[in-house]
Design a protein around this motif. Structure first.
Motif, mmCIF file in Angstrom:
data_model
loop_
_atom_site.group_PDB
_atom_site.id
_atom_site.type_symbol
_atom_site.label_atom_id
_atom_site.label_comp_id
_atom_site.label_asym_id
_atom_site.label_seq_id
_atom_site.Cartn_x
_atom_site.Cartn_y
_atom_site.Cartn_z
ATOM 1 N N ASP A 61 26.763 6.344 -25.121
ATOM 2 C CA ASP A 61 25.409 6.630 -24.643
ATOM 3 C C ASP A 61 25.014 5.574 -23.626
ATOM 4 O O ASP A 61 23.977 4.927 -23.729
ATOM 5 N N TYR B 211 23.719 2.284 -24.849
ATOM 6 C CA TYR B 211 22.615 2.267 -25.835
ATOM 7 C C TYR B 211 23.146 2.465 -27.245
ATOM 8 O O TYR B 211 22.393 2.680 -28.188
ATOM 9 N N HIS C 290 18.616 1.498 -33.426
ATOM 10 C CA HIS C 290 19.899 1.975 -33.931
ATOM 11 C C HIS C 290 21.012 1.065 -33.410
ATOM 12 O O HIS C 290 20.784 0.261 -32.510
ATOM 13 N N TRP D 31 17.196 13.800 -31.198
ATOM 14 C CA TRP D 31 16.661 14.015 -29.848
ATOM 15 C C TRP D 31 17.660 14.804 -28.999
ATOM 16 O O TRP D 31 17.297 15.625 -28.172
ATOM 17 N N ARG E 75 12.941 -5.104 -22.677
ATOM 18 C CA ARG E 75 12.510 -3.703 -22.702
ATOM 19 C C ARG E 75 12.941 -3.190 -24.067
ATOM 20 O O ARG E 75 14.089 -3.344 -24.461
ATOM 21 N N ASP F 240 13.827 -0.409 -26.460
ATOM 22 C CA ASP F 240 14.252 0.984 -26.511
ATOM 23 C C ASP F 240 13.600 1.707 -27.696
ATOM 24 O O ASP F 240 13.702 1.239 -28.834
ATOM 25 N N GLU G 137 9.501 1.019 -24.556
ATOM 26 C CA GLU G 137 9.853 2.341 -24.061
ATOM 27 C C GLU G 137 9.380 3.361 -25.084
ATOM 28 O O GLU G 137 9.964 3.509 -26.152
ATOM 29 N N THR H 31 8.789 9.771 -26.640
ATOM 30 C CA THR H 31 8.227 11.126 -26.733
ATOM 31 C C THR H 31 6.781 11.179 -27.221
ATOM 32 O O THR H 31 6.318 12.237 -27.626
ATOM 33 N N HIS I 9 16.749 5.875 -15.708
ATOM 34 C CA HIS I 9 18.139 6.301 -15.926
ATOM 35 C C HIS I 9 18.255 7.517 -16.835
ATOM 36 O O HIS I 9 19.360 7.947 -17.181
ATOM 37 N N ASP I 10 17.101 8.048 -17.249
ATOM 38 C CA ASP I 10 17.135 9.205 -18.164
ATOM 39 C C ASP I 10 16.652 10.506 -17.531
ATOM 40 O O ASP I 10 16.711 11.553 -18.178
ATOM 41 N N HIS I 11 16.144 10.407 -16.323
ATOM 42 C CA HIS I 11 15.500 11.588 -15.743
ATOM 43 C C HIS I 11 15.969 11.821 -14.315
ATOM 44 O O HIS I 11 16.333 10.875 -13.609
ATOM 45 N N ARG J 67 22.558 13.268 -17.494
ATOM 46 C CA ARG J 67 21.894 12.097 -16.914
ATOM 47 C C ARG J 67 22.781 11.335 -15.938
ATOM 48 O O ARG J 67 22.307 10.477 -15.182
HETATM 49 O O1 TEU Z 1 15.731 7.054 -24.242
HETATM 50 C C1 TEU Z 1 14.809 7.659 -25.122
HETATM 51 C C2 TEU Z 1 14.315 8.897 -24.423
HETATM 52 O O2 TEU Z 1 15.095 9.604 -23.836
HETATM 53 C C3 TEU Z 1 12.882 9.227 -24.464
HETATM 54 O O3 TEU Z 1 12.166 7.983 -24.535
HETATM 55 C C4 TEU Z 1 12.432 9.998 -23.212
HETATM 56 O O4 TEU Z 1 13.106 9.524 -22.068
HETATM 57 C C5 TEU Z 1 10.964 9.757 -22.993
HETATM 58 O O5 TEU Z 1 10.278 10.024 -24.180
HETATM 59 C C6 TEU Z 1 10.478 10.677 -21.847
HETATM 60 O O6 TEU Z 1 10.662 12.002 -22.190
HETATM 61 C C7 TEU Z 1 16.218 5.796 -24.639
HETATM 62 C C8 TEU Z 1 17.182 5.358 -23.556
HETATM 63 O O7 TEU Z 1 16.450 5.178 -22.333
HETATM 64 C C9 TEU Z 1 18.250 6.423 -23.419
HETATM 65 O O8 TEU Z 1 19.120 6.146 -22.321
HETATM 66 C C10 TEU Z 1 19.037 6.481 -24.721
HETATM 67 O O9 TEU Z 1 19.935 7.574 -24.674
HETATM 68 C C11 TEU Z 1 18.110 6.659 -25.925
HETATM 69 O O10 TEU Z 1 16.909 5.880 -25.885
HETATM 70 C C12 TEU Z 1 18.834 6.211 -27.195
HETATM 71 O O11 TEU Z 1 19.003 4.811 -27.128
#
Ligand code: TEU
Length: 554
Positions: free
Chosen positions: A77, A80, A120, A166, A220, A222, A283, A286, A340-342, A413
């Motif tokens: 991941d 992560y 985690h 998720w 940051r 997570d 961070e 959701t 990096h997630d969107h 991603r």
């Molecule tokens: O991402 C968590 C995640 O995807 C949500 O917070 C989402 O992006 C947000 O609510 C907006 O919709 C984090 C990391 O950034 C991600 O890269 C990892 O895969 C995930 O946690 C697990 O560590």
């Protein structure tokens, strides 16, 4: 600006206010710069490019960098899934490289933020390797183990409740050796830790102190709001008309945002606050903008995702900004258009416009940058956005994002994680080896070297914006007020600090036109345009061209 629960902005000294009026740059280390030819970015490669990020005539001038995880990981991941939170994965380098990075950053007045993944671990973390083997032993309760809720008619164990991952599917994985399930909010290779286990916290806090002792300036966090789950772990209420992904088919009442989290966060924040000049950003997983603001505290920012989910129209941005200002009130938000997630924001906005041409993409990148660097809050730039990078398409055969490979319908991603384009050579100056992801197809003409040489490039605009912001208390920490300029296609807002006033005007659409400027104490002058360098002084009206952002001052 008064900050609740702490001194006013003016009272914070320069060393400790970077989280308030600085700009943070997210580095995805795998994709930033490779120094040893293995095709993966690394810390020495990042060090080689710090002058590009630091202040100075030919540079960006950011105040902090946030590194996505650099710890030992199977990389299922993107790092992560952490095997050891106190070390550096050899693919990125060594602890000595990290020490050198911190030293070289501090020499350039850049702070270093590490990504803490404390919800985690990897399933290969020694804690989990031991925890899954037996119900006794020192790590037995470091994770969330539960008995099956029953057995089906074929004798198979049934999960303790209805919680979801998720990434899709059940959040529970069966471990025959313990004859129990363990919880994983994300991949089954990412078991959630048990924050209610008293033996876990000292281990986590020792790790945090270790990084602070090495000179790290912040963290940051997570998915911090998922750290604690309801102790009895009841099933979540189902939502009939769920959203676009399985996760949205439940109201997540018990698997995150628990009341006890505030005390846990306070304990963590006391450790960080014991080191002057540090800060964190949470961070938010959701949850909504109100939750983000409620978790906020001075020096402890929290991401909300309103701007990340806003379409490229004046109406969408106006509504998003109004929602932010209402929810955050005098607390201090962040500004995020990409991470990096969107999908990268230039790609998202081009989709709204129905365009694919380079000229429109560059205009959108510059106009969006003007918003990101003049709204109220701390901007978090995502590497590559400063050269107008947009998504790449990664064939399934080369996909690295395990979630995308494993879960049907999951956006890959990898698309927003392409190697940084430093030059126009065949591997964009990123590596001498085989890049871990494809080099962006437009790298030959969209790269740092080419844009450094052009005053009209996206990079030049970011540099001008960052310099303007550095010189303006109104744009950094001033109050914000949306103004109506009589054109639904135009967003306008004032930023004010003391006697200083700035006006930001952005046209989103493809048809130009004039607008009426708000009455002011004196004539407005255009100090920056996303279209060109000419900055005419203006009277009571100003022409705003298609997809143009302008900043005016009195
Ligand atoms: O991402 C968590 C995640 O995807 C949500 O917070 C989402 O992006 C947000 O609510 C907006 O919709 C984090 C990391 O950034 C991600 O890269 C990892 O895969 C995930 O946690 C697990 O560590």
């Amino acid at each position: 600006m008064a900050i609740p629960g702490s001194a006013s902005a003016a009272d914070l000294d320069a060393a400790s206010r970077w989280w308030l009026d600085g700009v943070v740059y997210q580095v995805y280390p795998r994709s930033f710069a490779d120094s040893n030819g293995d095709g993966v970015g690394d810390l020495p490669g990042l060090i080689d490019h710090l002058d590009y990020l630091a202040g100075g005539a030919d540079s960006l001038g950011v105040d902090a960098i946030w590194l996505s995880p650099i710890y030992p990981s199977p990389m299922l991941d993107g790092g992560y899934d952490v095997m050891d939170h106190t070390a550096v994965d050899p693919v990125f380098g060594t602890l000595a490289d990290l020490d050198r990075l911190i030293e070289e950053c501090h020499r350039r007045r850049i702070r270093v933020i590490l990504d803490l993944v404390m919800n985690h671990t990897s399933n290969l973390h020694p804690w989990f390797v031991q925890s899954r083997q037996s119900r006794t032993g020192p790590f037995a309760d470091f994770f969330l183990w539960r008995d099956p809720s029953g057995w089906d008619r074929d004798g198979r164990p049934e999960p303790p409740n209805n919680w979801l991952s998720w990434f899709g599917g059940s959040a529970w994985e069966w471990e025959p050796r313990r004859r129990q399930f363990y919880l994983h909010t994300f991949l089954s290779e990412q078991p959630d830790v048990n924050w209610r286990c008293t033996a876990l916290r000292p281990e986590m806090w020792s790790m945090v102190r270790g990084w602070l002792d090495r000179g790290v300036d912040g963290f940051r966090l997570d998915v911090f709001n998922a750290f604690l789950k309801a102790a009895e772990m009841p099933s979540n209420p189902e939502i009939a008309a769920g959203g676009s992904i399985p996760w949205d088919s439940q109201e997540h009442r018990h698997d995150k945002d628990q009341p006890e989290l505030h005390d846990l966060l306070a304990e963590f924040r006391r450790i960080v606050d014991s080191q002057p000049g540090t800060a964190t950003v949470g961070e938010l997983f959701t949850s909504g903008i109100e939750a983000a603001a409620a978790y906020w505290a001075p020096r402890h920012l929290v991401f909300d995702w309103v701007l990340l989910e806003t379409e490229w129209t004046a109406a969408s941005f106006r509504a998003a900004i109004a929602a932010r200002e209402a929810a955050w009130s005098s607390r201090w938000p962040t500004i995020v258009l990409s991470n990096h997630d969107h999908s990268r924001h230039v790609s998202r906005y081009m989709h709204t416009l129905g365009r694919r041409d380079r000229a429109t993409a560059d205009a959108v990148a510059k106009a969006a940058a003007t918003i990101a660097l003049t709204l109220r809050g701390t901007p978090f730039l995502y590497y590559g956005e400063e050269i107008g990078a947009w998504d790449i398409v990664v064939p399934r055969s080369r996909a690295q994002d395990r979630a995308a490979v494993a879960m049907a319908g999951w956006w890959n991603r990898d698309g927003c994680r392409a190697p940084m384009a430093w030059s126009g050579d065949e591997k964009a100056g990123f590596t001498s080896g085989r890049p871990w992801l494809p080099i962006p197809p437009d790298a030959a003409s969209r790269n740092v070297e080419q844009q450094r040489a052009s005053e009209s490039s996206v990079l030049a605009h970011y540099r001008r914006l960052l310099a303007l912001r550095r010189g303006s208390a109104a744009l950094r920490t001033g109050e914000l007020a949306i103004v109506d300029v009589g054109d639904p296609d135009v967003l306008a807002y004032l930023r004010r600090a003391g006697d200083e006033v700035a006006l930001v005007v952005v046209r989103f659409g493809l048809r130009g036109g004039e607008i009426e400027l708000p009455p002011a104490a004196g004539p407005w002058r255009v100090v920056l345009s996303s279209h060109d360098l000419a900055t005419p002084t203006v009277g009571s009206r100003v022409a705003v061209r298609p997809i143009e952002a302008i900043v005016l001052q009195l």
